[in-house]
Scaffold this active site. Structure first.
Site, PDB file in Angstrom:
ATOM      1  CD  GLU A  34       5.332   0.414  -1.238  1.00 61.50           C
ATOM      2  OE1 GLU A  34       6.619   0.494  -0.857  1.00 61.50           O
ATOM      3  OE2 GLU A  34       4.538   0.378   0.008  1.00 61.50           O
ATOM      4  CE  LYS A 105       4.608  -2.183   2.850  1.00 62.24           C
ATOM      5  NZ  LYS A 105       4.971  -0.682   2.343  1.00 62.24           N
ATOM      6  CB  CYS A 138       8.212  -1.454   0.897  1.00 63.44           C
ATOM      7  SG  CYS A 138       9.347  -0.360   1.402  1.00 63.44           S
TER       8      CYS A 138
END
Lengths: 276, 276
Positions: A34, A105, A138
């Site tokens: 990330e 995300k 994540c």
């Protein structure tokens, strides 16, 4: 990888070195952490913004496109993305012929909410010659919905650029909770998972490394990687096996067994019932 | 427990002994395995039917009600349930004042499809003085939707009567995959999980034991139990902690963070998109 916040040129150069090394060892699909171009812990939105780029027009994405073209491989790489005045914690999905698409995300973690807009592109599965590739970042992996929505769109593998932070109560003698989430999701969706984490401490925020590649059976086939040392982990996999593996016996196919007649509308409901 | 197929009276008697022993050690909530009255591997539907009972009118449920009343405790117990001509792989939920309700296994595993009707009662959360209790049975736990639908209805704990069978590829030096699913679900929903498995081999079908009690953090606080020996595992827990534990930082509350604006209708969709 250990990206360093603010040192974008250095970080991208390092990512290219890792990709070259992976390609030399036969890698066809490379996953990077990330925000691996910018680093993670920003002091201000201005700092985050200055480190962001357009995807795919910016130089970072272009350099990943070049190396992907040169070696005929696919790259899923976490990138600090700028679109107009908006910032996204994104993943560029790149194939040998260039940028295939972007994932943003969906579930923002902690102070990311100060800098980034929540992802607005949903969960996309990219069709490639290697198989169908879904992407999460994540904290997205904390939501079983994320993996499920990839699986329901046919994903053979979910690639996860990540910057995992320590979880309270993590026992040292047990698998990292992040790895447990990846294993559970791989098993219960019958798909591969490849999660690339960063290491190091950035402005007092430690990261846990332990990148992992999980088979569609739920068992790791690569890693987990070191918690504190840069390291490439490899696994050899035929992504199509994920599809074969969904038939568990004469009666059960794990995705078809979903009881959508009973799940009702609550899973996708916009209104909270007030219990939580 | 090691129920023996066909020996209902013996099995129920054994369950009562276990409950008495647990009560003597302070248990307030007791979870028993799947189909713990009848055993699991039936040779025919006739055999399964002959071992089934009405819930709560049958003698098995009545005897569990009695012991629950006597000791002021709650029991979640797997039972072979008959309703008219239909059989269900069910869990009786019993409190000190009697039968609170029934859960019927939603996702049937393998040859259960020859004997049982798929559960038709959905996912119910029972309000008790101990906290809110959701129930699943065995293969239901392979579907993250099951845990989620309990969590979205406010469950503090999900109790799982189960008869786990071996998973292909299970590494001996790793947590059982069933336990990994329980840990992932507990963590990502911030709720307790208590799974009671059976042991032994029944008509060539082995079961893996390893019952587990998992905290809302995702980490086991009881067990895992023996894979081959009858054993009661205990944990002390304030179920309300599950609710407190959902606030992870100033920005994130794990159930409220769900992006229902993006999940769309696919999670509960009745039509298959054809990918799987």
């Amino acid at each position: 990888m250990e990206p360093v916040v603010g040192e974008k040129q250095r970080n991208v150069q390092r990512s290219l070195e890792f990709i070259e090394r992976a390609a030399a060892n036969g890698a066809q699909l490379v996953v990077l952490p990330e925000l691996c171009n910018s680093g993670y812990v920003f002091n201000s939105r201005d700092e985050a913004f200055a480190l962001a780029e357009e995807v795919p027009a910016g130089p970072t994405c272009r350099s990943w496109e070049e190396v992907a073209h040169e070696h005929g491989l696919h790259i899923i790489a976490g990138i600090n993305e700028r679109e107009g005045r908006s910032l996204y914690n994104a993943a560029a999905v790149i194939g040998p012929s260039g940028h295939l698409g972007t994932f943003r995300k969906v579930h923002l973690w902690d102070e990311e909410n100060l800098f980034f807009e929540p992802g607005n592109l949903g969960f996309t599965v990219f069709q490639t010659p290697l198989g169908r590739i879904g992407t999460l970042i994540c904290y997205d992996a904390w939501f079983p919905e994320s993996f499920r929505l990839c699986a329901l769109q046919g994903a053979d593998i979910v690639c996860i650029p990540t910057n995992w932070v320590p979880i309270p109560g993590q026992a040292q003698d047990r698998e990292a909770m992040a790895n447990i989430l990846c294993m559970a999701a791989a098993h219960s969706n019958s798909l591969f998972v490849a999660a690339a984490d960063r290491i190091g401490v950035e402005r007092d925020q430690p990261f846990i490394g332990q990148s992992v590649i999980v088979s569609y059976t739920g068992w790791p086939i690569g890693g987990s990687a070191s918690p504190d040392r840069e390291e490439i982990i490899y696994a050899e996999a035929n992504l199509a096996d994920a599809r074969r593996g969904r038939n568990w016996n004469a009666f059960n196919q794990v995705l078809r067994d979903r009881r959508t007649d009973l799940y009702g509308e609550m899973l996708g409901a916009k209104a909270s019932p007030g219990w939580y």
